[in-house]
Design a protein around this motif. Structure first.
Motif, PDB file in Angstrom:
ATOM      1  N   VAL A   1      56.599 -15.608  -7.196  1.00  0.00           N
ATOM      2  CA  VAL A   1      56.064 -14.971  -8.408  1.00  0.00           C
ATOM      3  C   VAL A   1      57.170 -14.828  -9.461  1.00  0.00           C
ATOM      4  N   ARG A   2      58.361 -14.459  -9.049  1.00  0.00           N
ATOM      5  CA  ARG A   2      59.469 -14.311  -9.989  1.00  0.00           C
ATOM      6  C   ARG A   2      59.885 -15.649 -10.592  1.00  0.00           C
ATOM      7  N   ILE A   3      59.720 -16.721  -9.805  1.00  0.00           N
ATOM      8  CA  ILE A   3      60.117 -18.045 -10.302  1.00  0.00           C
ATOM      9  C   ILE A   3      59.028 -18.663 -11.167  1.00  0.00           C
ATOM     10  N   ALA A   4      57.796 -18.676 -10.646  1.00  0.00           N
ATOM     11  CA  ALA A   4      56.707 -19.354 -11.350  1.00  0.00           C
ATOM     12  C   ALA A   4      55.921 -18.436 -12.263  1.00  0.00           C
ATOM     13  N   GLY A   5      56.107 -17.113 -12.145  1.00  0.00           N
ATOM     14  CA  GLY A   5      55.326 -16.178 -12.945  1.00  0.00           C
ATOM     15  C   GLY A   5      55.509 -16.343 -14.447  1.00  0.00           C
ATOM     16  N   PRO A   6      56.748 -16.411 -14.952  1.00  0.00           N
ATOM     17  CA  PRO A   6      56.909 -16.561 -16.400  1.00  0.00           C
ATOM     18  C   PRO A   6      56.246 -17.820 -16.963  1.00  0.00           C
ATOM     19  N   ILE A   7      56.337 -18.907 -16.221  1.00  0.00           N
ATOM     20  CA  ILE A   7      55.732 -20.153 -16.704  1.00  0.00           C
ATOM     21  C   ILE A   7      54.218 -20.016 -16.765  1.00  0.00           C
ATOM     22  N   MET A   8      53.605 -19.466 -15.706  1.00  0.00           N
ATOM     23  CA  MET A   8      52.152 -19.322 -15.686  1.00  0.00           C
ATOM     24  C   MET A   8      51.673 -18.319 -16.733  1.00  0.00           C
ATOM     25  N   CYS A   9      52.465 -17.258 -16.972  1.00  0.00           N
ATOM     26  CA  CYS A   9      52.066 -16.288 -17.996  1.00  0.00           C
ATOM     27  C   CYS A   9      52.050 -16.918 -19.379  1.00  0.00           C
ATOM     28  N   SER A  10      53.025 -17.764 -19.638  1.00  0.00           N
ATOM     29  CA  SER A  10      53.047 -18.421 -20.947  1.00  0.00           C
ATOM     30  C   SER A  10      51.923 -19.429 -21.089  1.00  0.00           C
ATOM     31  N   VAL A  11      51.514 -20.054 -19.978  1.00  0.00           N
ATOM     32  CA  VAL A  11      50.434 -21.037 -20.025  1.00  0.00           C
ATOM     33  C   VAL A  11      49.076 -20.352 -20.146  1.00  0.00           C
ATOM     34  N   MET A  12      48.840 -19.290 -19.368  1.00  0.00           N
ATOM     35  CA  MET A  12      47.532 -18.635 -19.337  1.00  0.00           C
ATOM     36  C   MET A  12      47.317 -17.666 -20.486  1.00  0.00           C
ATOM     37  N   GLY A  13      48.386 -17.182 -21.116  1.00  0.00           N
ATOM     38  CA  GLY A  13      48.222 -16.275 -22.239  1.00  0.00           C
ATOM     39  C   GLY A  13      48.186 -14.825 -21.803  1.00  0.00           C
ATOM     40  N   PRO A  14      48.356 -13.911 -22.767  1.00  0.00           N
ATOM     41  CA  PRO A  14      48.423 -12.474 -22.418  1.00  0.00           C
ATOM     42  C   PRO A  14      47.112 -11.915 -21.878  1.00  0.00           C
ATOM     43  N   ASP A  15      45.973 -12.510 -22.239  1.00  0.00           N
ATOM     44  CA  ASP A  15      44.689 -11.986 -21.770  1.00  0.00           C
ATOM     45  C   ASP A  15      44.471 -12.213 -20.283  1.00  0.00           C
ATOM     46  N   LEU A  16      45.125 -13.209 -19.700  1.00  0.00           N
ATOM     47  CA  LEU A  16      44.920 -13.551 -18.286  1.00  0.00           C
ATOM     48  C   LEU A  16      46.169 -13.345 -17.449  1.00  0.00           C
ATOM     49  N   ASN A  17      47.127 -12.591 -17.955  1.00  0.00           N
ATOM     50  CA  ASN A  17      48.356 -12.370 -17.193  1.00  0.00           C
ATOM     51  C   ASN A  17      48.114 -11.611 -15.885  1.00  0.00           C
ATOM     52  N   ASN A  18      47.067 -10.778 -15.853  1.00  0.00           N
ATOM     53  CA  ASN A  18      46.801 -10.020 -14.633  1.00  0.00           C
ATOM     54  C   ASN A  18      46.348 -10.903 -13.476  1.00  0.00           C
ATOM     55  N   TRP A  19      45.953 -12.149 -13.787  1.00  0.00           N
ATOM     56  CA  TRP A  19      45.526 -13.070 -12.729  1.00  0.00           C
ATOM     57  C   TRP A  19      46.698 -13.821 -12.104  1.00  0.00           C
ATOM     58  N   VAL A  20      47.852 -13.806 -12.722  1.00  0.00           N
ATOM     59  CA  VAL A  20      48.976 -14.619 -12.254  1.00  0.00           C
ATOM     60  C   VAL A  20      49.412 -14.250 -10.838  1.00  0.00           C
ATOM     61  N   PRO A  21      49.653 -12.967 -10.502  1.00  0.00           N
ATOM     62  CA  PRO A  21      50.059 -12.659  -9.113  1.00  0.00           C
ATOM     63  C   PRO A  21      49.016 -13.067  -8.082  1.00  0.00           C
ATOM     64  N   THR A  22      47.731 -12.867  -8.405  1.00  0.00           N
ATOM     65  CA  THR A  22      46.678 -13.221  -7.449  1.00  0.00           C
ATOM     66  C   THR A  22      46.634 -14.722  -7.205  1.00  0.00           C
ATOM     67  N   ILE A  23      46.718 -15.504  -8.273  1.00  0.00           N
ATOM     68  CA  ILE A  23      46.668 -16.962  -8.128  1.00  0.00           C
ATOM     69  C   ILE A  23      47.864 -17.471  -7.328  1.00  0.00           C
ATOM     70  N   ILE A  24      49.050 -16.957  -7.635  1.00  0.00           N
ATOM     71  CA  ILE A  24      50.238 -17.419  -6.917  1.00  0.00           C
ATOM     72  C   ILE A  24      50.168 -17.013  -5.452  1.00  0.00           C
ATOM     73  N   ASP A  25      49.766 -15.783  -5.173  1.00  0.00           N
ATOM     74  CA  ASP A  25      49.689 -15.319  -3.783  1.00  0.00           C
ATOM     75  C   ASP A  25      48.675 -16.140  -2.977  1.00  0.00           C
ATOM     76  N   SER A  26      47.510 -16.396  -3.539  1.00  0.00           N
ATOM     77  CA  SER A  26      46.488 -17.191  -2.840  1.00  0.00           C
ATOM     78  C   SER A  26      46.970 -18.613  -2.605  1.00  0.00           C
ATOM     79  N   THR A  27      47.640 -19.194  -3.602  1.00  0.00           N
ATOM     80  CA  THR A  27      48.144 -20.565  -3.450  1.00  0.00           C
ATOM     81  C   THR A  27      49.207 -20.647  -2.372  1.00  0.00           C
TER      82      THR A  27
END
Length: 366
Positions: free
Chosen positions: A231-257
């Protein structure tokens, strides 16, 4: 006062009229009075009145012609091949059969890791009784097949047409069922064998499910330890891609993957373990078969004394290990090189085994 009484009378009439309208609506609405099974029976009865050119019958005719018939032909071909292989199996010496099975296990065992594990569980828990039950089912099946073949040739009315060819489908099914039941001379023995084999099958599936559960538990535990770092490595990249409205989904998506990848990797590691085991097991079978053949033919006594002590004692010899381990290493390497898959034409030859393997995986993983 008179006006209030008139208003109350009008309200009562409106209420009575409303109740009557509700009752009329209830009478107009039709509710189901039949159970689902009765409705299914009625639906099947209605199919009898369909014309021959109806879309349903055309689709069914096309499905039977282009799907079911070719499938039946393929099954018949594999059944014929299986019968011929069984004849060869009965003719070959035991040591040569062990050598053939050992080579197959050594070079293809990792492809069928679930089936191999199932065989090992059944062999350990079923013991010699399992082979007795399998023999019983095989003998009874042969008697049924022989009785059915003789019944196909019966012409009781002497019109030069077999009786089975003059029966309707329903009559033929009932007749063949009767012939099969008459061919079994000891139904209690067959029932006991089938029940015992079903118990072994349930035990095998339960054992494999437990083993798979342990593998998944370890994989998920490893995923939990790596989840925060990823999450610390890929989180910033995914947050910038998904936008501020979907940032809350980033930990869930990374954990499930991460957990999904961990389970897949654990399953693949299990294939490596099974390939290593099958290589050792197959190499051992080949080595023992070779030395048994050489001992039976007296070739071991002709070898130099520097290789074999005289008289030859198999329990004190290490020559079989000299064959077992190199062969196991070559088989394990070949399985890894192929990615635990079968090349043509082995994938077609081993298709029944592949179907059994995927059926067992479905039973274990679901």
């Amino acid at each position: 006062m008179a006006d209030k009484l008139a208003d109350m009378e009008e309200q009562s009439k409106s209420l009575v009229g409303g109740c009557k309208e509700v009752e009329d609506l209830k009478e107009q609405v039709k509710t189901r009075t039949k159970a689902d099974f009765s409705r299914a029976v009625d639906f099947v009865k209605d199919l009898k009145d369909l014309p021959d050119d109806s879309p349903f019958k055309q689709a069914l005719r096309c499905f039977l012609k282009w799907c079911v018939k070719p499938l039946i032909v393929v099954i018949m071909v594999y059944v014929w091949v299986g019968k011929q292989l069984y004849k060869v199996y009965k003719m070959l010496p035991v040591n040569l059969i062990n050598m053939i099975f050992g080579i197959g296990l050594c070079f293809f065992g990792g492809v069928y890791f679930t089936a191999i594990a199932a065989i090992e569980v059944a062999r350990n828990f079923g013991g010699s009784d399992m082979w007795d039950h399998l023999t019983t089912c095989w003998q009874e099946a042969n008697q049924i097949a022989e009785a059915t073949h003789k019944d196909d040739l019966v012409d009781a009315n002497n019109d030069y047409i077999a009786d089975v060819q003059q029966m309707s489908t329903n009559e033929l099914i009932n007749h063949k069922a009767k012939v099969a039941m008459m061919a079994v001379k000891d139904p209690q023995r067959l029932q006991k064998a089938i029940v015992a084999l079903l118990n072994i099958y349930i035990l095998v599936i339960a054992s494999l499910k437990f083993q798979f559960a342990k593998t998944v538990a370890v994989a998920l535990g490893i995923a939990d330890m790596f989840s925060l770092t990823i999450v610390r490595i890929a989180g910033p990249i995914m947050c910038s891609v998904m936008g501020p409205d979907l940032n809350n989904w980033v930990p869930t998506i990374i954990d499930s993957t991460v957990k999904l990848v961990a389970v897949v990797v654990a399953s693949y590691i299990q294939a490596y373990i099974s390939a290593f085991y099958s290589g050792l097991r197959g190499g051992q079978m080949v080595a023992l078969a070779i030395f048994n053949i050489m001992t039976e033919r007296g070739w071991m006594e002709k070898l130099p004394d520097s290789l074999v002590s005289k008289p030859f004692d198999p329990d004190r010899s290490y020559l079989d290990e000299c064959i077992q381990y190199p062969l196991a290493a070559v088989g394990f390497y070949m399985q890894i090189q192929r990615g635990f898959t079968l090349d043509f034409p082995w994938n077609l030859i081993c298709l029944p085994l592949t179907i059994v393997e995927w059926f067992l995986r479905f039973q274990v993983y679901t």
